[in-house]
Design a protein around this motif. Structure first.
Motif, PDB file in Angstrom:
ATOM      1  N   LEU A  36      20.616  19.069  37.924  1.00  0.00           N
ATOM      2  CA  LEU A  36      20.176  20.465  37.915  1.00  0.00           C
ATOM      3  C   LEU A  36      21.359  21.424  37.920  1.00  0.00           C
ATOM      4  O   LEU A  36      21.284  22.544  37.413  1.00  0.00           O
ATOM      5  N   VAL A  37      22.468  20.984  38.515  1.00  0.00           N
ATOM      6  CA  VAL A  37      23.662  21.822  38.598  1.00  0.00           C
ATOM      7  C   VAL A  37      24.450  21.805  37.289  1.00  0.00           C
ATOM      8  O   VAL A  37      24.910  22.839  36.796  1.00  0.00           O
ATOM      9  N   TYR A  38      24.597  20.598  36.699  1.00  0.00           N
ATOM     10  CA  TYR A  38      25.504  20.446  35.558  1.00  0.00           C
ATOM     11  C   TYR A  38      24.798  20.429  34.207  1.00  0.00           C
ATOM     12  O   TYR A  38      25.458  20.497  33.166  1.00  0.00           O
ATOM     13  N   SER A  39      23.499  20.331  34.154  1.00  0.00           N
ATOM     14  CA  SER A  39      22.783  20.230  32.879  1.00  0.00           C
ATOM     15  C   SER A  39      22.074  21.540  32.549  1.00  0.00           C
ATOM     16  O   SER A  39      21.650  22.294  33.425  1.00  0.00           O
ATOM     17  N   ARG A  40      21.950  21.802  31.239  1.00  0.00           N
ATOM     18  CA  ARG A  40      21.240  22.995  30.774  1.00  0.00           C
ATOM     19  C   ARG A  40      19.745  22.716  30.585  1.00  0.00           C
ATOM     20  O   ARG A  40      18.992  23.640  30.266  1.00  0.00           O
ATOM     21  N   GLU A  41      19.343  21.472  30.743  1.00  0.00           N
ATOM     22  CA  GLU A  41      17.945  21.127  30.561  1.00  0.00           C
ATOM     23  C   GLU A  41      17.118  21.629  31.743  1.00  0.00           C
ATOM     24  O   GLU A  41      17.629  21.848  32.852  1.00  0.00           O
ATOM     25  N   SER A  42      15.827  21.763  31.500  1.00  0.00           N
ATOM     26  CA  SER A  42      14.928  22.257  32.546  1.00  0.00           C
ATOM     27  C   SER A  42      14.696  21.177  33.597  1.00  0.00           C
ATOM     28  O   SER A  42      14.877  19.987  33.327  1.00  0.00           O
ATOM     29  N   PHE A  44      11.957  20.005  34.612  1.00  0.00           N
ATOM     30  CA  PHE A  44      10.936  19.073  34.134  1.00  0.00           C
ATOM     31  C   PHE A  44      11.554  18.017  33.224  1.00  0.00           C
ATOM     32  O   PHE A  44      11.255  16.826  33.346  1.00  0.00           O
ATOM     33  N   GLU A  45      12.422  18.441  32.302  1.00  0.00           N
ATOM     34  CA  GLU A  45      13.051  17.498  31.378  1.00  0.00           C
ATOM     35  C   GLU A  45      13.928  16.494  32.140  1.00  0.00           C
ATOM     36  O   GLU A  45      13.917  15.291  31.856  1.00  0.00           O
ATOM     37  N   TYR A  50      14.888  10.963  34.178  1.00  0.00           N
ATOM     38  CA  TYR A  50      15.297  10.070  35.256  1.00  0.00           C
ATOM     39  C   TYR A  50      14.163   9.137  35.671  1.00  0.00           C
ATOM     40  O   TYR A  50      14.407   8.018  36.137  1.00  0.00           O
ATOM     41  N   CYS A  51      12.937   9.575  35.521  1.00  0.00           N
ATOM     42  CA  CYS A  51      11.812   8.661  35.768  1.00  0.00           C
ATOM     43  C   CYS A  51      11.818   7.523  34.747  1.00  0.00           C
ATOM     44  O   CYS A  51      11.471   6.377  35.077  1.00  0.00           O
ATOM     45  N   GLU A 105      11.771  11.321  25.526  1.00  0.00           N
ATOM     46  CA  GLU A 105      11.971  12.332  24.491  1.00  0.00           C
ATOM     47  C   GLU A 105      10.641  12.777  23.887  1.00  0.00           C
ATOM     48  O   GLU A 105      10.481  13.950  23.504  1.00  0.00           O
ATOM     49  N   THR A 106       9.691  11.868  23.801  1.00  0.00           N
ATOM     50  CA  THR A 106       8.370  12.227  23.271  1.00  0.00           C
ATOM     51  C   THR A 106       7.685  13.255  24.156  1.00  0.00           C
ATOM     52  O   THR A 106       6.948  14.126  23.671  1.00  0.00           O
ATOM     53  N   LEU A 107       7.942  13.192  25.462  1.00  0.00           N
ATOM     54  CA  LEU A 107       7.299  14.101  26.403  1.00  0.00           C
ATOM     55  C   LEU A 107       7.977  15.463  26.484  1.00  0.00           C
ATOM     56  O   LEU A 107       7.317  16.478  26.762  1.00  0.00           O
ATOM     57  N   VAL A 108       9.280  15.504  26.245  1.00  0.00           N
ATOM     58  CA  VAL A 108      10.006  16.750  26.501  1.00  0.00           C
ATOM     59  C   VAL A 108      10.463  17.466  25.224  1.00  0.00           C
ATOM     60  O   VAL A 108      10.769  18.654  25.273  1.00  0.00           O
ATOM     61  N   ARG A 109      10.535  16.752  24.091  1.00  0.00           N
ATOM     62  CA  ARG A 109      11.027  17.386  22.852  1.00  0.00           C
ATOM     63  C   ARG A 109       9.849  17.869  21.985  1.00  0.00           C
ATOM     64  O   ARG A 109       8.753  17.303  22.017  1.00  0.00           O
TER      65      ARG A 109
END
Length: 356
Positions: A36-42, A44-45, A50-51, A105-109
């Motif tokens: 969450l600190v180092y990534s620009r992704e949301s 949720f993504e 990680y799951c 990727e199917t869930l978030v893209r």
């Protein structure tokens, strides 16, 4: 008990499915905040990815912990162990990559997008080596450490409980050996007085009653007060004085700075030995000298009895074996039992370090 110890105890006391669920939830919670600190992704993504990654970690952890290690490593089948570790590492890193590409990727893209085919994932070992195997083992290693720490902790607690139970049983056995020995000698004394219609028979029965009260009610635990044990010895000596009359010389002295707890009947057993192998073997004028001392850091009990000339006294034959066993169980190395045998006397000195 520290907070960490309480948390660990609470964790390891839970049912297996609860422990494992909490563990993997904890792994997720450790990994996600960093991203969450180092990534620009949301968030949720990140959580979805990680799951997906953790699926491979879970599979590899259980594969290694519950199949490879117990069936091959612990049985010293090292070549097969290495082989299965290599195959397992490859297989579950592939699972990680497939879960990320074809599920995460199917869930978030947002479609349309290009995905790596499964065959490319299976053969792109460089990406697996650099991108997925380290992530795989970050979970596997932690899981194995926690699992075997928990098992080691259980084994140590079980060994400790077995050791305590063994010590309790041995103490009970040793007490059972000491008590009948004492009662047998005392009843013999009263029987002798009764046969001769001695006027002190009633007094000796009263003393025996006090002794029985001590043995039955105060010796039920592992410890008694020194003052109570000395009173027991005083009653015992009173009975023996009736038996030996004036020919037995007994001197007792005390130097007590306070009261301490000691194992029951230990001192009485030493006194019994002095009578049995001193006065009991000496038809002349036997003597017994007893001194009790309590200092700031140690307790000393010294008993010295005369022995007839030519009397052969051996440590194994004077009833000290059981006493030594009980002292070993209670005090370990915090005591000394010194035995001196001379031509005219026998002396035992018990020194115990006081634990404040």
């Amino acid at each position: 008990m520290s907070t960490i110890d309480k948390i660990l105890r609470f964790f390891f006391e839970q049912p297996r499915w609860v422990k494992h669920s909490l563990f993997w939830l904890g792994i997720l919670l450790l990994m996600i905040p960093k991203e969450l600190v180092y990534s620009r992704e949301s968030p949720f993504e990140i959580a979805v990815m990680y799951c997906c990654i953790i699926v491979g970690q879970v599979g590899a952890s259980y594969f290694f912990a519950y199949w490879v290690i117990p069936n091959y490593l612990w049985k010293r089948r090292y070549l097969l162990t290495v082989l299965f570790f290599i195959l397992g590492t490859y297989a579950f890193s592939v699972v990680e990559r497939i879960m990320v590409v074809h599920v995460g990727e199917t869930l978030v893209r947002t479609p349309p997008f290009v995905q790596e085919p499964v065959w490319e994932i299976l053969t792109d070992w460089k990406k697996l080596l650099h991108g997925y195997i380290p992530a795989l083992y970050s979970g596997v290693v932690f899981f194995l450490l926690v699992k075997y720490f928990g098992e080691y902790k259980k084994v140590k607690e079980r060994d400790l409980e077995l050791s305590k139970e063994k010590a309790r049983n041995e103490l009970k056995m040793l007490k059972a050996q000491l008590n009948p020995h004492f009662l047998f000698n005392t009843l013999n004394n009263i029987y002798t007085l009764a046969l001769s219609n001695a006027p002190n028979t009633a007094e000796s029965i009263g003393k025996l009653s006090e002794i029985l009260d001590h043995v039955l009610y105060k010796c039920s635990g592992n410890w008694v007060l020194l003052s109570d044990e000395l009173q027991l010895i005083a009653n015992y000596i009173s009975l023996e004085r009736l038996r030996y009359d004036e020919r037995l010389k007994i001197e007792t002295s005390e130097q007590l700075s306070g009261d301490v707890e000691i194992p029951p009947l230990i001192l009485l057993s030493l006194v019994e030995n002095a009578f049995k192998h001193g006065a009991g073997e000496d038809s002349g004028a036997p003597s017994i000298h007893m001194h009790t001392e309590v200092g700031d850091d140690e307790f000393v009990f010294r008993i010295k009895n005369s022995i007839p000339l030519g009397y052969q006294a051996k440590e194994e034959g004077i009833g000290l074996t059981n006493i030594t066993k009980q002292l070993d169980l209670v005090y370990a190395e915090a005591y000394e039992l010194d035995i001196t045998v001379d031509r005219s006397y026998f002396e035992v000195v018990l020194t115990v370090k006081i634990d404040h």
